[in-house]
Motif scaffolding. Sequence first.
Motif, short mmCIF file in Angstrom:
data_model
loop_
_atom_site.label_atom_id
_atom_site.label_comp_id
_atom_site.label_asym_id
_atom_site.label_seq_id
_atom_site.Cartn_x
_atom_site.Cartn_y
_atom_site.Cartn_z
N GLY A 577 0.00 -33.82 20.47
CA GLY A 577 -0.31 -33.42 19.24
C GLY A 577 -1.55 -33.91 18.64
N VAL A 578 -1.88 -33.63 17.52
CA VAL A 578 -3.30 -34.23 16.69
C VAL A 578 -2.65 -35.19 16.13
N PRO A 579 -3.37 -36.44 16.28
CA PRO A 579 -3.14 -37.74 15.52
C PRO A 579 -3.72 -37.76 14.31
N ILE A 580 -3.79 -38.81 13.71
CA ILE A 580 -4.21 -38.88 12.04
C ILE A 580 -4.97 -40.38 12.02
N LEU A 581 -6.03 -40.40 11.58
CA LEU A 581 -6.84 -41.70 11.48
C LEU A 581 -6.45 -42.37 10.09
N GLY A 582 -5.92 -43.47 9.85
CA GLY A 582 -5.53 -44.07 8.56
C GLY A 582 -6.56 -45.43 8.33
N CYS A 583 -7.02 -45.70 7.24
CA CYS A 583 -7.62 -46.83 7.05
C CYS A 583 -6.95 -48.14 6.58
N ARG A 584 -7.60 -49.25 6.81
CA ARG A 584 -6.84 -50.51 6.83
C ARG A 584 -7.96 -51.22 5.98
N GLY A 586 -10.74 -54.35 5.56
CA GLY A 586 -11.93 -54.57 6.43
C GLY A 586 -12.19 -53.24 7.45
N THR A 587 -12.14 -53.76 8.59
CA THR A 587 -12.71 -52.69 9.45
C THR A 587 -11.67 -51.89 10.31
N SER A 588 -10.47 -52.63 10.21
CA SER A 588 -9.16 -52.23 10.92
C SER A 588 -8.83 -50.67 10.58
N ARG A 589 -8.40 -49.81 11.69
CA ARG A 589 -7.79 -48.70 11.47
C ARG A 589 -6.62 -48.40 12.49
N THR A 590 -5.91 -47.55 11.75
CA THR A 590 -4.67 -47.05 12.55
C THR A 590 -4.65 -45.74 13.10
N LEU A 591 -4.24 -45.45 14.05
CA LEU A 591 -4.15 -44.08 14.66
C LEU A 591 -2.51 -43.65 14.68
N TYR A 592 -1.97 -42.63 13.90
CA TYR A 592 -0.69 -42.34 13.95
C TYR A 592 -0.65 -41.23 14.84
N ALA A 593 0.41 -40.98 15.60
CA ALA A 593 0.50 -40.07 16.58
C ALA A 593 1.94 -39.83 16.87
N ALA A 594 2.30 -38.65 17.39
CA ALA A 594 3.69 -38.19 17.77
C ALA A 594 3.80 -38.92 18.99
#
Length: 706
Positions: A577-584, A586-594
């Motif tokens: 599927g299509v993941p989503i990028l969330g902010c954290r 500093g420069t850290s990011r999280t990719l949420y996926a199924a």
Amino acid sequence: MRRARVGLCLSLAVAGLTSTCGPALRRCSDGCFDDAYCDEPTQLCVVRPTQCRPACSAALECRELSCVPRYASLQLLAPIRAGREPVKIAAALTLSTGATSADPETLTIVVDGGTLETASGAPLAFLPRVDAGYFEAFATFPADEHTYELYAAFPDAGLAARALTIVDSTAPRVEVRLSPHETRARDDSGFSSFDPQAPDAYRRDETVIVTVDAPEPDFIVGSLELRGDSGVLQRFDLDAGCVSRFDGGSCRQQWIDLWRHPMNAYSATASLSLRVGDDLGNFASIDGGAIQITRFKWERRFRGFVDSFALTTKGNLLVHHTSSIPYGTVALSPSGAIRWNYEGNGNRGHLMVGGHATNPVLYLAEQSGTGIDVSVLNATNPQLGPITGVAPTFIGATTGAPVLVTRDREYAYFPLVHAEGVSTFCFGGDAGSRTSTFRDAGIPPFATVMNPTASGDTISLPVLPDNSVVGGALFTVQGFAFAEVVSRTSQPNASVVTAVPISATRQFFSVSDGGRPSSVVTSTGSIPIPLAAANIVVGSTHAFLNEARGLEPVIPTLCSLPLAGGQPTCIDAKTTGVPILGCRSGTSRTLYAASVKNVTMSTDYRVVALNEASLEPEWETPQRLDEISSAPLSLDCSRDSSGNGQAGQPGVLYTRSYVSAQDVDVLRAVVVDSPGLDDQAAWPMEKHDPRNTNYLATPLADFSCP
């Protein structure tokens, strides 16, 4: 005569009237010197004595040839109460009036019923002098709880002093209470805020108030630690400010924001460890219990199919579904409560929220028996009535969500496919006056999609070998309307092109041909990727391509492609599927996926949080997301009761899954650490933003609270 004189000398000497006899003996008639006086009976000059005879002891002072006490009193200064910590024992000597000091080096100190010890553990028998007339030492009392009599003595002076000290070596007894979590609810409409695995757990975004209450008034210090598997997560010094439930007791309190400690898990247990002490120095370590924490926020079940949902800028979730009771569109608050229902035609459709800040508009395109029905509604409450100029039904089949393009006015484009080719439907106008326009682009297959608002502005799509036609969801770049390309054929692994705009000059196209490995086409060339079909999201430094289908045993399933150039890094993340990028921070990011545990249609679907840089999993949901799970569908920041973003607090991720045995779709809200969508990303989610505008210029700040 001589014998008589000798006898007189002896008698005078014994009387202390003179120091010598003989020629030095002086008569009063001769006049006495200054250091002598006339003894009337003998008429002899007698030298005055200067010393007491015998000499006085150190505790006495010779005054007028008499030994008198040098000190008037002795005072013992001991604490009324003592614990197991060393306490100060002191004594003070008071001089007699006019006396001079001659302090001893030590005073004797004894305790009735035990032995005082120095801080180092040696027996304490003497108080050393530390200043004129002042004696002091630190000592510990016997461990037995008792009232002890202390004595300080100065034997030479005949002085002694007494004091009473109560020994209390028991640490404070405290009661630890936790504030209750928010009220959980379950109703007949399919809503529940109970985590099915941990119904009594606190949510990740909640605050727990820890109250430490002592029945005694001497509880003066305390510290609290929140511990996890990795050790101390947070440490606090307990504050006052609460009222004890005990008569005469003492109370301390601490507020713990559960989102402020690291938690790389869907659910976890944190323990409370306390160290409390009283004014006597008695301390104790206390187990304050455990706090179970979950990311589960709420879920709502729909009997039927949920095919589209969008967020307003105030965080209201608009859900389009085909449930029979009721069907249409429902608006949910951030807490999951129903705000309103709008009954459409009961068919599948697509939602998009327009951009007017004062009067947000909801665009709804639904399938119908003859084509599509397009409704333009008040996004806050459609019961206030449709917006004037609602479009009529149009012949054709909608292939994707509308696209919002904002130039001088607000326009929404709808892709239509019919036997003759592809058309675009344009509905546009400003908030006060809306008109309907049908534009037939008149384009042949796989050629161009025109911008109806600017004649002559065109852009070309890639042409596939099997002569694919335009269809699918629209997207835009610089105000141009684009479309996904799908094959004419009915093969299950037909050629697919998906595209995501990155900037005004560069786009990504993911091309798949018959299930064979894909390639990514950019403005600078084609890059092979080992996926059968890829969905794309674009961050600030990398594009992420995720397996779109999850039906074939495709390995790997997720690729990260640097935007600055280079080859992709691909891993077996078992995602689809299509993941989503969330902010954290500093420069850290999280990719949420199924996450699909077994790509070959396993029923064990989960949501997984991946580190953007390493692609390593941070946590995943433990429960099966039923039978068929979509990728995370939307991400929002934390909001207050008025819908305003709360900076720094964790956001919420919305996901959907299907339960075939009950024929229900389950919409879930999950608390995540990202405080919202990554507003530095070029294209952080499907359809670009939670409003589903498919428009590159749509601001993301409404859904991100860094």
